[in-house]
Design an enzyme around this catalytic site. Structure first.
Site, mmCIF file in Angstrom:
data_model
loop_
_atom_site.group_PDB
_atom_site.id
_atom_site.type_symbol
_atom_site.label_atom_id
_atom_site.label_comp_id
_atom_site.label_asym_id
_atom_site.label_seq_id
_atom_site.Cartn_x
_atom_site.Cartn_y
_atom_site.Cartn_z
ATOM 1 C CB SER A 188 -10.269 -2.819 0.805
ATOM 2 O OG SER A 188 -11.008 -1.840 1.255
ATOM 3 C CB SER A 189 -13.191 -2.835 5.499
ATOM 4 O OG SER A 189 -13.035 -1.417 5.090
ATOM 5 C CB CYS A 190 -14.656 -1.502 0.156
ATOM 6 S SG CYS A 190 -13.575 -1.981 -0.983
ATOM 7 C CE1 TYR A 235 -8.600 -1.234 -4.419
ATOM 8 C CE2 TYR A 235 -10.110 -1.116 -2.526
ATOM 9 C CZ TYR A 235 -8.900 -1.244 -2.881
ATOM 10 O OH TYR A 235 -7.463 -1.502 -2.136
ATOM 11 C CE LYS A 262 -7.086 -4.386 -3.160
ATOM 12 N NZ LYS A 262 -5.859 -4.736 -2.928
ATOM 13 C CG HIS A 283 -8.855 6.003 1.909
ATOM 14 N ND1 HIS A 283 -7.585 5.763 1.440
ATOM 15 C CD2 HIS A 283 -9.828 5.466 1.251
ATOM 16 C CE1 HIS A 283 -7.806 4.742 0.568
ATOM 17 N NE2 HIS A 283 -9.110 4.487 0.466
#
Length: 308
Positions: free
Chosen positions: A108-110, A137, A141, A180
């Site tokens: 994920s981009s987070c 989270y 990742k 989201h």
């Protein structure tokens, strides 16, 4: 991948996994293995061990994860860390043990620092502090990325990591609290339209910038990279284009057909100021997105209506 190859899509019922499953079927793959979470709990080490020793997949798309929006990430912090670590530890390790030819781990981009320069380049990973609301989270990742690279380094496994931008599309999660931003907006505007509401309240200032990729475009990119990309480190998947949450809200308002006004609740958190992916690495390999945001929104809204 050959058409007869045995391919395991972990998380095939989710938005990402179902899109990858549809893409593989479209490309003529017939030996696709799936298990629902009721049939196989990926958090259970023994269950995953038994599954891999029985099925012996050739290729694995690891799209299974515990996911959610700001509220869910910030409320269930321990669950997001533990469950995602457990899922990826079990699947990645058993892929090594059972000789999987290639695994794709979806992140994920987070994972990128909250205040990283924009657009987000792959080498910005671990260069700063994370956004606090989804830190557990993101840490899970990041561990998955490093695990794939470590198994590549130590055991020679062809395990690759891809980092999608914000996603939307068919089979999205429209839960009023755990979704989201984009599916949450679709639901909000549709409910307001049906209830003849005069206004819709949007969290935050509307100023954060976000990039959105239709899930079927992501699946197309994943298939492309499974065929073409065999390198360590991660690769971004996105459009390279973004817009403000305010502009997104007006676009969803238009697609849904809501006639009322927008009110921004500035007492609520904005999250990360901007999350635009640098997709130059992906573009150089020859892949670009096909589905523009408004077109994708229309498809997503029709899917939402069909499942109400």
């Amino acid at each position: 991948m050959e058409k007869r190859s045995k391919i395991y899509v972990a998380g095939h019922r989710g938005m990402v996994g179902s899109a990858i499953y549809r893409k593989l079927l479209k490309e003529g793959f017939q030996n696709i293995i799936t298990r629902s979470s009721e049939e196989l709990d990926l958090r259970n080490q023994q269950a995953v061990t038994d599954f891999f020793s029985l099925e012996k997949p050739d290729y694995v798309f690891l799209a299974a994860a515990k996911v959610g929006g700001i509220i869910a990430n910030n409320t269930y912090r321990a669950d997001f860390l533990y469950e995602n670590l457990a899922i990826q530890n079990n699947v990645i390790h058993q892929s090594y043990i059972n000789g999987v030819k290639k695994l794709m781990f979806l992140g994920s981009s987070c994972i990128y620092p909250k205040l990283a320069p924009q657009p987000l380049r792959e080498d910005y990973l671990l260069t700063g502090l994370l956004e606090p609301t989804n830190e557990p989270y993101a840490i899970a990742k990041i561990a998955g990325i490093k695990m794939c690279d470590a198994y590549r380094d130590q055991y020679g496994c062809n395990f690759i990591s891809v980092m999608p931008t914000n996603l939307y599309g068919l089979n999205d999660n429209y839960h009023p609290e755990n979704s989201h931003v984009l599916p949450a907006l679709i639901r909000k505007f549709d409910e307001a339209k049906n209830n003849d509401s005069k206004e819709v309240v949007i969290w935050g200032t509307g100023s954060p910038m976000r990039e959105f990729l239709f899930a079927d475009d992501l699946a197309d990119a994943c298939y492309f990279l499974m065929e073409k990309y065999n390198e360590p480190n991660l690769i971004n998947i996105g459009t390279g284009e973004d817009l403000t949450i305010k502009d997104l809200a007006f676009l969803v308002k238009k697609v849904v057909g809501f006639d009322g006004k927008l009110v921004f609740d500035t007492s609520k958190p904005d999250g990360t100021p901007r999350k635009l992916m640098d997709v130059s690495k992906l573009h150089k390999l020859g892949w670009r997105h096909h589905i523009e945001l408004e077109d994708g929104l229309k498809l997503a809204y029709q899917d939402y209506l069909s499942k109400k």
